[in-house]
Design a protein around this motif. Structure first.
Motif, mmCIF file in Angstrom:
data_model
loop_
_atom_site.group_PDB
_atom_site.id
_atom_site.type_symbol
_atom_site.label_atom_id
_atom_site.label_comp_id
_atom_site.label_asym_id
_atom_site.label_seq_id
_atom_site.Cartn_x
_atom_site.Cartn_y
_atom_site.Cartn_z
ATOM 1 N N LYS A 310 -6.871 -0.894 -12.088
ATOM 2 C CA LYS A 310 -6.095 -2.089 -12.435
ATOM 3 C C LYS A 310 -6.951 -3.347 -12.352
ATOM 4 C CE LYS A 310 -1.644 -4.288 -11.494
ATOM 5 N NZ LYS A 310 -0.415 -4.259 -10.672
ATOM 6 N N GLY A 311 -7.845 -3.412 -11.360
ATOM 7 C CA GLY A 311 -8.752 -4.547 -11.253
ATOM 8 C C GLY A 311 -8.128 -5.807 -10.707
ATOM 9 N N GLU A 312 -6.978 -5.689 -10.042
ATOM 10 C CA GLU A 312 -6.305 -6.845 -9.475
ATOM 11 C C GLU A 312 -5.918 -6.545 -8.023
ATOM 12 O OE1 GLU A 312 -2.931 -7.784 -11.831
ATOM 13 O OE2 GLU A 312 -4.087 -8.272 -13.637
ATOM 14 N N PRO A 313 -5.914 -7.591 -7.158
ATOM 15 C CA PRO A 313 -5.520 -7.359 -5.756
ATOM 16 C C PRO A 313 -4.041 -6.989 -5.651
ATOM 17 C CG PRO A 313 -5.843 -9.713 -6.179
ATOM 18 C CD PRO A 313 -6.329 -8.988 -7.397
ATOM 19 N N ILE A 314 -3.741 -6.038 -4.780
ATOM 20 C CA ILE A 314 -2.373 -5.544 -4.602
ATOM 21 C C ILE A 314 -2.043 -5.547 -3.109
ATOM 22 C CG2 ILE A 314 -0.745 -3.683 -5.113
ATOM 23 C CD1 ILE A 314 -2.817 -2.599 -7.103
ATOM 24 N N LEU A 315 -0.809 -5.921 -2.782
ATOM 25 C CA LEU A 315 -0.351 -5.923 -1.393
ATOM 26 C C LEU A 315 0.889 -5.044 -1.266
ATOM 27 C CD1 LEU A 315 -0.489 -7.009 1.502
ATOM 28 C CD2 LEU A 315 0.871 -8.971 0.751
ATOM 29 N N TYR A 316 0.828 -4.069 -0.350
ATOM 30 C CA TYR A 316 1.973 -3.220 -0.041
ATOM 31 C C TYR A 316 2.423 -3.542 1.381
ATOM 32 C CZ TYR A 316 0.016 -0.546 -3.940
ATOM 33 O OH TYR A 316 -0.490 -0.157 -5.157
ATOM 34 N N ASN A 317 3.715 -3.829 1.566
ATOM 35 C CA ASN A 317 4.225 -4.253 2.868
ATOM 36 C C ASN A 317 4.731 -3.108 3.732
ATOM 37 O OD1 ASN A 317 3.842 -7.123 2.681
ATOM 38 N ND2 ASN A 317 5.445 -7.137 1.130
ATOM 39 N N LYS A 318 5.034 -1.955 3.121
ATOM 40 C CA LYS A 318 5.483 -0.807 3.900
ATOM 41 C C LYS A 318 5.083 0.491 3.214
ATOM 42 C CE LYS A 318 10.033 -2.204 2.244
ATOM 43 N NZ LYS A 318 11.377 -2.607 2.626
ATOM 44 N N GLN A 319 5.101 1.564 3.990
ATOM 45 C CA GLN A 319 4.515 2.823 3.546
ATOM 46 C C GLN A 319 5.192 3.409 2.311
ATOM 47 O OE1 GLN A 319 4.649 6.962 5.575
ATOM 48 N NE2 GLN A 319 2.991 5.862 6.604
ATOM 49 N N LYS A 320 6.493 3.251 2.210
ATOM 50 C CA LYS A 320 7.202 3.890 1.099
ATOM 51 C C LYS A 320 6.787 3.319 -0.257
ATOM 52 C CE LYS A 320 11.414 1.044 1.151
ATOM 53 N NZ LYS A 320 12.887 1.076 1.326
ATOM 54 N N GLU A 321 6.117 2.154 -0.269
ATOM 55 C CA GLU A 321 5.672 1.557 -1.519
ATOM 56 C C GLU A 321 4.421 2.245 -2.070
ATOM 57 O OE1 GLU A 321 7.257 -2.964 -0.378
ATOM 58 O OE2 GLU A 321 5.118 -2.570 -0.661
ATOM 59 N N TRP A 322 3.663 2.916 -1.197
ATOM 60 C CA TRP A 322 2.408 3.509 -1.658
ATOM 61 C C TRP A 322 2.232 4.985 -1.262
ATOM 62 C CZ3 TRP A 322 -0.283 5.318 2.524
ATOM 63 C CH2 TRP A 322 -0.058 4.680 3.754
ATOM 64 N N THR A 323 3.198 5.551 -0.555
ATOM 65 C CA THR A 323 3.023 6.910 -0.032
ATOM 66 C C THR A 323 2.822 7.950 -1.135
ATOM 67 O OG1 THR A 323 3.938 8.512 1.524
ATOM 68 C CG2 THR A 323 5.495 7.442 0.018
ATOM 69 N N HIS A 324 3.325 7.681 -2.337
ATOM 70 C CA HIS A 324 3.159 8.628 -3.451
ATOM 71 C C HIS A 324 1.719 8.662 -3.973
ATOM 72 C CE1 HIS A 324 3.946 4.703 -5.237
ATOM 73 N NE2 HIS A 324 3.354 5.126 -6.328
#
Length: 567
Positions: A310-324
């Motif tokens: 993607k080449g852009e900074p990303i912020l995830y605040n909790k695990q369920k947003e990125w666990t997949h």
């Protein structure tokens, strides 16, 4: 601040043992009952509003709810103040970022505030205060004692908690003085709220409460901007520190360490991509550097690979947003994740992944600062590469393509330092000189002499390989540094080299005659050997000893031989 499982269980046990039964006893035996608390809802609403809008001073979070709690206690008593504080724990838990995994913090804070309500309230009652009294003298004295004892006992609880957990604690800390200053400012508001409400009713809550909350919001906005400015100033200083580092290793080691000082992450990873192959360049977990290896595909199809794509900074605040798309290197207890691309020359080179066990551990502005720092990081690495190339060029002999005297001197000092520190047992030095090299130049020309120097250097380099350092000392003299070689081993190496050189035919052009042609010649070399610490524990002395062995033991003894230094 992490607590052991035992400490967490103790915190929950304290809450279970005291808070539910204690609240029930207070309800049964309190001199004032909820049915008598007319107007309590308005006070409770004001307390909640005060706890919803904290602000930050000198890195510490402050919640100005005590001024309302003073008024509630003075008017309704211990039970009302206790219930109000327990309800205010809900927004406080949000600001403290208490998650399911850190629920023990909620239970301990609930126990602590319960104890504060009971201890401070009973203290004031025992001293003689009558709940609901509007005598100015009593309100000022007992209200002040309640507030000051609340602050002191609160810090005593915090001190005991950290002391029992074997943490470094200071009772009269910076936070204590800031809280005392805030209490000094808000205490008159609490006392005034109680007296004013008694004479004017709920109107007093809005006349005093709304201005104070508005001031709190303004202070919060100011402190937020100050925090951002402080982080930006620190980022600027960080960028300068990176620019001062001269090697890529220094920059890599410093980058994650300094980031961990600035931002609350538990694990950090620099994921690099070389020729479409992902790997972890650097890793830092719980304050320690780690060496990690993972398969390219496991990283590519995780959030690290997605962030790279993607080449852009990303912020995830909790695990369920990125666990997949969980990377293999992230622990199962991580919650907040920051994924920031690293660009160099407008081309993405890798990604930085920062992770924390707390939910909502990172602010959105911090993502932008980390993105900026990644730019500093990439530029510093690029500069370090250019510096390295320039240094290497200055340390390589242009003719023979092996190291020159500058590098040999630096490497010898490094090897002697390792020897003196006990990192290596011995350091042997071989000095070689081509016999009758001036006659070669006079007979065949300097161009032929240069060819011989080049091929001579190639022979040594091939024979030594990675066992030591090979360099041109000057003219037709060459030096070999062999760490952890005894003198006997170095003598054997030198003898093998002498024979190899003696048996190698050198093809040189004969340009000095009327007709140019190529001719095969043979050369020999005289060699001196010296070893540290046997002969000396200083680099310069080691060189002189090998030089002395070469000229006295080899040259003067007839050339084409190996000689060791003898005291």
């Amino acid at each position: 601040m992490n607590f052991s499982k035992k400490a967490q269980r103790i915190m929950f046990a304290l809450w279970l043992l005291f808070v539910p039964p204690g609240t029930l006893l207070l309800y049964l035996y309190s001199p004032t009952r909820p049915g008598e608390w007319e107007g309590y809802g308005a006070f409770l609403l004001l307390a909640l509003l005060s706890s919803i809008f904290p602000f930050f001073i000198a890195g510490t979070t402050f919640v100005l709810v005590i001024w309302v709690q003073i008024a509630i206690f003075l008017k309704y008593g211990i039970l009302a103040e206790l219930i109000s504080m327990q309800i205010c724990m809900i927004p406080l838990s949000y600001h403290l970022k208490i998650s399911r995994d850190s629920l023990y913090k909620y239970f301990y804070n609930s126990f602590m505030f319960f104890s504060l309500s009971v201890l401070c309230g009973n203290l004031i009652v025992l001293l003689g205060y009558e709940i609901g009294s509007v005598r100015i003298r009593d309100v000022i004295i007992y209200g002040s004692i309640f507030a000051i004892s609340y602050l002191l006992i609160n810090h005593l609880f915090l001190y005991m908690r950290e002391y029992l957990c074997n943490m470094k604690v200071v009772f009269f800390s910076k936070d204590f003085y800031w809280e005392f200053a805030c209490l000094f400012i808000t205490l008159p508001f609490g006392l005034g709220l109680y007296l004013f409400e008694h004479s004017t009713g709920n109107t007093a809550l809005w006349l005093l409460g709304l201005p104070l909350i508005s001031i709190t919001l303004l202070i919060r906005m100011y402190s937020d901007s100050e925090k951002v400015n402080a982080d930006l100033n620190e980022a600027s200083e960080f960028g300068h520190q990176l620019a001062e580092r001269m090697t890529s290793t220094e920059i890599l080691d410093m980058f994650l360490k300094r980031l961990s000082d600035m931002f609350p992450f538990d694990a950090g990873y620099i994921v690099d991509n070389v020729e479409n192959n992902f790997f972890i360049l650097r890793a830092r977990e719980d304050g320690e550097n780690k060496e990690l290896e993972y398969v390219h595909d496991d990283i590519k199809y995780s959030l690290a690979g997605k962030g790279y794509e993607k080449g852009e900074p990303i912020l995830y605040n909790k695990q369920k947003e990125w666990t997949h798309m969980k990377p293999p290197f992230l622990a199962d207890d991580m919650q907040s994740v920051m994924c920031v691309p690293i660009y160099r020359n407008q081309r993405i080179e890798g990604v930085l992944v920062l992770a924390a066990r707390e939910k909502f551990a990172f602010e959105s502005y911090q993502l932008k600062i980390v993105h900026l720092l990644c730019s500093y990081f990439a530029v510093s690495l690029e500069k370090a590469r250019y510096v390295k190339e320039a240094v290497e060029k200055s340390e390589i002999c242009d003719l023979t393509k092996i190291y020159n005297y500058r590098y040999l001197d630096k490497q010898l000092k490094l090897d002697i330092s390792r020897l003196n520190k006990g990192s290596s047992r011995t350091v042997s030095l071989i000095m070689m000189d081509i016999d009758k090299f001036k006659a070669v130049n006079d007979t065949y020309g300097h161009h032929s002499g240069n060819i011989i120097l080049q091929e001579f250097a190639n022979i040594i380099k091939e024979e030594i390989g990675s066992s030591g350092t090979v360099g041109r000392y000057g003219g037709e003299e060459f030096v070999i540094i062999l760490p952890n070689y005894s003198k006997l081993q170095a003598m054997n190496v030198a003898e093998q080299l002498r024979r190899k050189i003696e048996q190698t035919p050198f093809m040189v052009p004969l340009d000095l005659g009327e007709i140019s042609r190529e001719e095969i010649i043979f050369i020999t070399a005289s060699i001196g050997v010296s070893t540290a610490p046997e002969d000396s524990d200083e680099g310069l002395s080691l060189l002189r000893n090998a030089d002395r062995a070469l000229y006295i033991g080899a040259k003067q003894a007839g050339r084409n031989r190996v000689a060791e230094y003898v005291r």
